[in-house]
Design a protein around this motif. Structure first.
Motif: not given
Length: 186
Positions: A54-75
């Protein structure tokens, strides 16, 4: 003169409406994913093995528009008990770019997506009381794909596949993860 004024007002309103719409698609997000990792190991001189967990990750980031985002994760991608009170963990920490194509407007309806970036995979041997006995890390690119449904501009669910790799002192690790994710945008 009246026609010029009406045309100018119409253009200003159209521009403001487009700007407001674009800003609705932009903003921060958090995401949680739970799924299954398939780990393939190849140990120099000893052969190969495969296992899943089983895997579990949590992440977040920022959508610059409806098409492109920068994201980070840990898990956690893998956890097993090696012997009494000693566990082996595979932990991921990464940053990347996410791309998304919605078929119902900005963050609404069905969508497909992809992501790529760099992840640090850490193999950690620890005792049950969280004392780390040994760990080794490797940084490599990761990539993935997703498909899902955004129920509103604030919340969506997705099915995600990600591929991560690591090389630890004579051990090559390939990790394929399939997970269900929930994303909340703010």
């Amino acid at each position: 003169m009246k026609n010029t004024l009406m045309l100018a007002c119409t253009l200003v309103l159209a521009t403001l409406s487009g700007t407001a719409f674009a800003q609705d698609a932009a903003g921060g997000f958090i995401r949680g994913e739970i799924g299954r990792s398939d780990i393939d190991l190849e140990v120099d001189g000893f052969g190969s093995a495969s296992e899943d967990d089983t895997s579990a990750t949590f992440g977040g980031g920022y959508w610059f528009n409806e098409y492109v985002a920068i994201e980070g994760h840990i898990g956690s991608l893998y956890n097993t008990e090696v012997e009494d009170d000693v566990e082996l963990d595979l932990i991921t920490l990464g940053v990347g770019v996410a791309l998304k194509k919605s078929f119902g407007g900005a963050h609404t309806g069905f969508f497909i997506g992809g992501r790529a970036g760099v992840a640090r995979i850490t193999a950690q041997v620890r005792e049950d009381d969280f004392d780390v006995i040994d760990d080794e890390s490797d940084v490599k690119p990761y990539f993935g794909a997703s498909a899902g449904y955004d129920f509103s501009q604030r919340f969506g669910l997705s099915l995600n596949w990600d591929r991560r790799q690591a090389d630890f002192d004579g051990v090559d690790v390939d990790i394929d993860t399939i997970a269900i994710g929930g994303e909340f945008r703010f």
